[in-house]
Design an enzyme around this catalytic site. Sequence first.
Site, PDB file in Angstrom:
ATOM      1  N   ASP A 157      41.573  48.545  37.950  1.00  0.00           N
ATOM      2  CA  ASP A 157      41.737  47.981  39.287  1.00  0.00           C
ATOM      3  C   ASP A 157      43.077  47.245  39.278  1.00  0.00           C
ATOM      4  OD1 ASP A 157      41.801  46.339  41.526  1.00  0.00           O
ATOM      5  OD2 ASP A 157      39.640  45.971  41.515  1.00  0.00           O
ATOM      6  N   TYR A 193      47.243  45.542  50.944  1.00  0.00           N
ATOM      7  CA  TYR A 193      47.537  44.350  51.761  1.00  0.00           C
ATOM      8  C   TYR A 193      47.982  43.130  50.955  1.00  0.00           C
ATOM      9  CZ  TYR A 193      42.558  43.805  50.520  1.00  0.00           C
ATOM     10  OH  TYR A 193      41.374  43.763  49.841  1.00  0.00           O
ATOM     11  N   LYS A 194      48.064  43.274  49.635  1.00  0.00           N
ATOM     12  CA  LYS A 194      48.467  42.109  48.831  1.00  0.00           C
ATOM     13  C   LYS A 194      49.988  42.155  48.624  1.00  0.00           C
ATOM     14  CE  LYS A 194      43.943  41.955  46.564  1.00  0.00           C
ATOM     15  NZ  LYS A 194      43.478  40.617  46.917  1.00  0.00           N
TER      16      LYS A 194
HETATM   17  C1  LIG Z   1      40.656  42.803  42.116  1.00  0.00           C
HETATM   18  C2  LIG Z   1      40.207  43.174  43.484  1.00  0.00           C
HETATM   19  N1  LIG Z   1      39.561  44.340  43.677  1.00  0.00           N
HETATM   20  C3  LIG Z   1      39.121  44.693  44.911  1.00  0.00           C
HETATM   21  C4  LIG Z   1      39.307  43.875  46.002  1.00  0.00           C
HETATM   22  C5  LIG Z   1      38.704  44.163  47.357  1.00  0.00           C
HETATM   23  O1  LIG Z   1      39.039  45.338  47.893  1.00  0.00           O
HETATM   24  P1  LIG Z   1      38.659  45.769  49.379  1.00  0.00           P
HETATM   25  O2  LIG Z   1      37.946  44.636  50.063  1.00  0.00           O
HETATM   26  O3  LIG Z   1      39.961  46.002  50.034  1.00  0.00           O
HETATM   27  O4  LIG Z   1      37.809  46.945  49.268  1.00  0.00           O
HETATM   28  C6  LIG Z   1      40.004  42.674  45.848  1.00  0.00           C
HETATM   29  C7  LIG Z   1      40.241  41.808  47.013  1.00  0.00           C
HETATM   30  O5  LIG Z   1      40.792  40.756  46.973  1.00  0.00           O
HETATM   31  C8  LIG Z   1      40.441  42.310  44.557  1.00  0.00           C
HETATM   32  O6  LIG Z   1      41.072  41.148  44.362  1.00  0.00           O
END
Ligand SMILES: Cc1ncc(COP(=O)(O)O)c(C=O)c1O
Length: 445
Positions: free
Chosen positions: A231, A256-257
């Site tokens: 991830d 979006y980050k």
């Molecule tokens: C490490 C990590 N994985 C996944 C996500 C969430 O992903 P999404 O809500 O866009 O599916 C986040 C959200 O901040 C995150 O920090």
Amino acid sequence: MTEHDGATDGRADANRELDAGRSDARERDEADPLSDYRDQFDLPDAYYMDGNSLGPISDAAEASLQRAVDQWREQGIRGWTEADPPWFWYGERLGEELAPLVGADPAEVVVGNSTTINIHTLIGTFLDAVERRDGPTADRGVLVNDLDFPTDHYAIRAQLRQRGLDPDEHLHLVESRDGRTIETDDIVAAMDDEDVGIVFMPSVLYRSGQLFDVERITEAAHDRGILAGFDLAHSVGVVPHALSDVGVDFAVWCGYKYLNAGPGAVAGLYVNERHFETTPALAGWWGHDKETQFEMNLEFTPAADAGAWQAGTIPVFSAAPLFGALETVNDAGIDAIREKSIGLTGYLIDLVDEHLTDRGVTIGTPRDPDRRGGHVALEHPEAMRISEALRDREIVVDFRPPNVIRVAPVPLYTGYEDVHAVVETLAEIIDEKRYERYDPAGDVT
Ligand SMILES: Cc1ncc(COP(=O)(O)O)c(C=O)c1O
């Protein structure tokens, strides 16, 4: 002079020292080759240190979104094939733009879905692939860690359950020794559990900002016949990757980050080309071979590359800003971004060591730059109320329970003087106990 006066004098000296450090910060900004990029962003607050949660809008991202809106107005349905680039191919075109940022072949990267959905489809896909490879008694446990972002575990547990595998038995957790970081040795040792078929780790821990050794984890996994997925939500756009060279099997990340594509922006995924023949767990017509998608066959023929892991229609307005946002990131260059990021986080850590340690602030992020992502975790028992007080001073950070203030000095729009201002304001808030004005629910009392 009383003892108390002495302490006050000491603090005044410390504050003067902190104040004097501003010119050093200014000099660093003057020498910064990326300093001009800041003008391309609209920052909602004076000091925006939260781009690891939601990146701000840039001129280029806004323009590419506006272009898609205009195309919708002018072309209607023809935009799917006649827009530039055609909306139909957005996922693939954006994949091509993203590929250098993650060190992959363009065919291995596509944009689609959300990160959570991409975890579902890729974990599901590779649980099935391991079963196909090793037979019905295949070891299909998934190795994760106890500091992960929760959605990863929710999705993996659901995928295990759907295959009749009890998550309490088959989701294996590497435990943190210090509550902040995960030791690579512990990850590797946990792979010796016979049940593990997939290791799925973050590149950067969302709370402490620890950067993982993707290469060592992947190699150790492959030595044991285990697949390695990551991830990359907290690293894409701020830390370079070499996914193909390292041989990572699959990866996911958010748009979006650090990629600054806007709230709820479409996510990205990578599948190593050796898995292109693997059947996606969440099949959908957007992952169909594009040449024959509109023949409307009821049998699913997956695309021959990472495009197969798209599911439904690309959300055009959640994807369009990524074109512009990536232009900015790619123009600055990921290596220059990383170099400045290390400079900014290192400077922040040094200032905290010098000025905030005796005010009760602890660094929760590894000090070795090779083990650090783009943000720094500052720990304080009053972290929640301090974060609120910072926000009221136009310094946007975020709070992560129980005691972490995450500060992300994002290189494209943050300077050294900004970092200095954050530390100075923190010192003031703590000295004057300004956080006491906020109740534990976060409201000003
Ligand atoms: C490490 C990590 N994985 C996944 C996500 C969430 O992903 P999404 O809500 O866009 O599916 C986040 C959200 O901040 C995150 O920090």
